[in-house]
Design a protein around this motif. Structure first.
Motif, PDB file in Angstrom:
ATOM      1  N   ALA A  65       0.838  -1.204   0.000  1.00 48.64           N
ATOM      2  CA  ALA A  65       0.000   0.000   0.000  1.00 48.64           C
ATOM      3  C   ALA A  65       0.871   1.251   0.000  1.00 48.64           C
ATOM      4  O   ALA A  65       0.596   2.198  -0.739  1.00 48.64           O
ATOM      5  CB  ALA A  65      -0.930  -0.017   1.218  1.00 48.64           C
ATOM      6  N   ASP A  66       1.930   1.243   0.820  1.00 46.69           N
ATOM      7  CA  ASP A  66       2.837   2.398   0.853  1.00 46.69           C
ATOM      8  C   ASP A  66       3.489   2.624  -0.507  1.00 46.69           C
ATOM      9  O   ASP A  66       3.623   3.757  -0.960  1.00 46.69           O
ATOM     10  CB  ASP A  66       3.918   2.202   1.914  1.00 46.69           C
ATOM     11  N   ALA A  67       3.897   1.537  -1.170  1.00 49.53           N
ATOM     12  CA  ALA A  67       4.540   1.657  -2.475  1.00 49.53           C
ATOM     13  C   ALA A  67       3.589   2.252  -3.513  1.00 49.53           C
ATOM     14  O   ALA A  67       4.019   2.950  -4.425  1.00 49.53           O
ATOM     15  CB  ALA A  67       5.037   0.288  -2.943  1.00 49.53           C
ATOM     16  N   ARG A  68       2.309   1.982  -3.356  1.00 51.71           N
ATOM     17  CA  ARG A  68       1.305   2.515  -4.285  1.00 51.71           C
ATOM     18  C   ARG A  68       0.744   3.859  -3.847  1.00 51.71           C
ATOM     19  O   ARG A  68      -0.040   4.473  -4.564  1.00 51.71           O
ATOM     20  CB  ARG A  68       0.146   1.520  -4.420  1.00 51.71           C
ATOM     21  N   GLY A  69       1.079   4.258  -2.615  1.00 53.44           N
ATOM     22  CA  GLY A  69       0.572   5.524  -2.096  1.00 53.44           C
ATOM     23  C   GLY A  69      -0.887   5.481  -1.701  1.00 53.44           C
ATOM     24  O   GLY A  69      -1.589   6.481  -1.797  1.00 53.44           O
ATOM     25  N   VAL A  70      -1.347   4.310  -1.268  1.00 55.28           N
ATOM     26  CA  VAL A  70      -2.739   4.184  -0.830  1.00 55.28           C
ATOM     27  C   VAL A  70      -2.771   3.796   0.649  1.00 55.28           C
ATOM     28  O   VAL A  70      -1.789   3.308   1.194  1.00 55.28           O
ATOM     29  CB  VAL A  70      -3.521   3.133  -1.661  1.00 55.28           C
TER      30      VAL A  70
END
Length: 88
Positions: A65-70
């Motif tokens: 989620a962090d890598a996708r910014g969500v």
């Protein structure tokens, strides 16, 4: 250079090193031929991880989620289906 799935339409292929990397985290990538096969293998791996190491699955989900910014939804509590005595 980061690893990437080699694709030809719906077909996929992994290098022996990639298969070893998957195996090192418990994901069996042998016999995977299509994107759907890969998705099914990841799903089985996540199901197993949820049973034996839910903390690791949670960390993985957060990192993705962090890598996708969500943001992940809040954690839900599990209701065991039991009944409560009201004391009457």
């Amino acid at each position: 250079m980061p690893n990437a799935i080699i694709r030809d339409g719906n077909l996929v292929r992994f290098t022996p090193d990639e298969i070893d990397q998957f195996r090192s985290v418990g994901l069996d990538a042998t016999g995977i031929r299509t994107i759907e096969d890969f998705g099914a293998a990841v799903e089985r791996w996540c199901d197993l991880l949820e049973q034996v190491r839910p903390d690791v699955l949670e960390k993985l989900a957060r990192a993705m989620a962090d890598a996708r910014g969500v943001k992940l939804p809040p954690k839900l509590t599990v209701y065991d289906g039991g009944t409560q005595e009201d004391g009457n």
